[in-house]
Design a protein around this motif. Structure first.
Motif, PDB file in Angstrom:
ATOM      1  N   ASP A 166      -6.055   0.264  -0.183  1.00 55.14           N
ATOM      2  CA  ASP A 166      -4.910  -0.478  -0.808  1.00 55.14           C
ATOM      3  C   ASP A 166      -4.343  -1.549   0.324  1.00 55.14           C
ATOM      4  O   ASP A 166      -4.416  -2.544  -0.143  1.00 55.14           O
ATOM      5  CB  ASP A 166      -3.850   0.323  -1.231  1.00 55.14           C
ATOM      6  N   TRP A 209       3.021  -4.234  -6.380  1.00 58.79           N
ATOM      7  CA  TRP A 209       1.526  -4.628  -6.060  1.00 58.79           C
ATOM      8  C   TRP A 209       0.700  -3.675  -6.801  1.00 58.79           C
ATOM      9  O   TRP A 209       0.613  -2.404  -6.703  1.00 58.79           O
ATOM     10  CB  TRP A 209       1.524  -4.919  -5.131  1.00 58.79           C
ATOM     11  N   GLU A 210      -0.503  -4.235  -7.418  1.00 56.02           N
ATOM     12  CA  GLU A 210      -1.772  -3.738  -7.853  1.00 56.02           C
ATOM     13  C   GLU A 210      -2.953  -4.396  -7.223  1.00 56.02           C
ATOM     14  O   GLU A 210      -2.731  -5.754  -7.080  1.00 56.02           O
ATOM     15  CB  GLU A 210      -1.795  -3.433  -9.273  1.00 56.02           C
ATOM     16  N   PRO A 211      -4.053  -3.725  -6.909  1.00 55.09           N
ATOM     17  CA  PRO A 211      -5.250  -4.589  -6.605  1.00 55.09           C
ATOM     18  C   PRO A 211      -5.488  -5.618  -7.725  1.00 55.09           C
ATOM     19  O   PRO A 211      -5.608  -5.265  -8.914  1.00 55.09           O
ATOM     20  CB  PRO A 211      -6.291  -3.486  -6.363  1.00 55.09           C
ATOM     21  N   GLY A 212      -5.771  -6.795  -7.244  1.00 57.10           N
ATOM     22  CA  GLY A 212      -6.005  -7.923  -8.103  1.00 57.10           C
ATOM     23  C   GLY A 212      -4.953  -8.808  -8.418  1.00 57.10           C
ATOM     24  O   GLY A 212      -4.864  -9.878  -8.800  1.00 57.10           O
ATOM     25  N   ALA A 248       0.813  -1.311   0.162  1.00 56.17           N
ATOM     26  CA  ALA A 248      -0.182  -0.007   0.022  1.00 56.17           C
ATOM     27  C   ALA A 248       0.888   1.162   0.282  1.00 56.17           C
ATOM     28  O   ALA A 248       0.589   2.258  -0.921  1.00 56.17           O
ATOM     29  CB  ALA A 248      -0.837  -0.001   1.240  1.00 56.17           C
ATOM     30  N   ARG A 268      -5.582  -9.189   2.020  1.00 50.94           N
ATOM     31  CA  ARG A 268      -6.480 -10.281   1.798  1.00 50.94           C
ATOM     32  C   ARG A 268      -5.613 -11.389   1.655  1.00 50.94           C
ATOM     33  O   ARG A 268      -6.057 -12.635   2.180  1.00 50.94           O
ATOM     34  CB  ARG A 268      -7.300 -10.159   0.554  1.00 50.94           C
ATOM     35  N   ARG A 317       2.534   1.730  -3.322  1.00 59.99           N
ATOM     36  CA  ARG A 317       1.479   2.049  -4.535  1.00 59.99           C
ATOM     37  C   ARG A 317       1.101   3.661  -4.088  1.00 59.99           C
ATOM     38  O   ARG A 317       0.831   4.445  -5.140  1.00 59.99           O
ATOM     39  CB  ARG A 317       0.126   1.364  -4.388  1.00 59.99           C
ATOM     40  N   ARG A 330      -6.078  -2.630   2.928  1.00 54.81           N
ATOM     41  CA  ARG A 330      -7.212  -3.779   3.467  1.00 54.81           C
ATOM     42  C   ARG A 330      -7.066  -4.740   2.158  1.00 54.81           C
ATOM     43  O   ARG A 330      -7.279  -6.069   2.186  1.00 54.81           O
ATOM     44  CB  ARG A 330      -8.326  -2.944   3.338  1.00 54.81           C
ATOM     45  N   THR A 331      -6.856  -4.334   0.644  1.00 57.81           N
ATOM     46  CA  THR A 331      -6.809  -5.290  -0.374  1.00 57.81           C
ATOM     47  C   THR A 331      -5.816  -6.041  -0.336  1.00 57.81           C
ATOM     48  O   THR A 331      -5.918  -7.165  -0.694  1.00 57.81           O
ATOM     49  CB  THR A 331      -7.145  -4.135  -1.634  1.00 57.81           C
ATOM     50  N   ALA A 332      -4.615  -5.406  -0.229  1.00 58.27           N
ATOM     51  CA  ALA A 332      -3.318  -6.310  -0.162  1.00 58.27           C
ATOM     52  C   ALA A 332      -3.428  -7.191   1.025  1.00 58.27           C
ATOM     53  O   ALA A 332      -2.739  -8.318   0.829  1.00 58.27           O
ATOM     54  CB  ALA A 332      -2.229  -5.208   0.021  1.00 58.27           C
TER      55      ALA A 332
END
Length: 196
Positions: free
Chosen positions: A69, A130-133, A47, A75, A50, A71-73
């Protein structure tokens, strides 16, 4: 206005670079707070990296985007953090074996320490892109290859990592913003590699 591009304010190049440096130090504080969960450090660095990439691109986003970001990373990133701690424990056992005088212990300890440093560098390189997804497994596999194929960039990150304990030795609170400098170094190393 999330994701909007903010026009540079006509600052001098020096002022703009200092602003990025200051943002990196602030990001270090965010990374430190987000890493308090012990296994959350990969997501925190992802995060943070990014956020710094957005700042360099003059995209106007701040703490809210960092938190989203993170929270998404997180997971799947917490599994990477757990694996990192397991590797650190394995290296600690190797070093203890080396100290106990077990035959081959010094070699095993040295190999373990070098492998752990390489894993940390690969983790930083993965977090920097890193990027979401994105899948952490894929990011780490590619980052591992870049760690080996780009030794100059990898050594730059080792030097950046050395800044954190040196900052703590000088004045303990300085280690926290130094984490942002490490994230910025990882972003710069990855950008340098991409442009080769």
């Amino acid at each position: 206005m999330a994701g909007t591009r903010v026009k540079p304010r006509g600052e001098s190049l020096l002022a703009e670079r200092f602003a990025v440096f200051a943002e990196a130090l602030l990001t270090g504080v965010w990374i430190a707070v987000a890493s308090l969960g012990v296994v959350t450090y990969p997501a925190a660095f992802a995060a943070g990296a990014r956020h710094l990439r957005r700042r360099i691109a003059h995209e106007g986003r701040g703490l809210r985007a960092f938190i989203a970001d993170f929270r998404t990373a997180l997971r799947r990133g917490w599994l990477v953090g757990l694996a990192g701690w397991a590797a650190a424990v394995a290296v600690w056992v190797d070093v203890q074996a080396a100290r106990a005088g077990i035959p081959g212990g010094p070699l095993a300890g040295a190999v373990g320490v070098v492998a752990l440093i390489a894993l940390v560098v690969a983790g930083l390189r993965a977090a920097a892109v890193w990027e979401p997804g994105a899948r952490w497994r894929t990011l780490l596999a590619h980052a591992g290859r870049r760690t080996v194929l780009d030794p100059a960039g990898s050594f730059l990150l080792v030097g950046g990592l050395a800044v954190v304990p040196l900052s703590a030795w000088f004045a303990t609170p300085l280690a926290i913003p130094a984490l942002g400098a490490v994230a910025a170094a990882a972003v710069a190393v990855e950008e340098r590699y991409r442009r080769r």
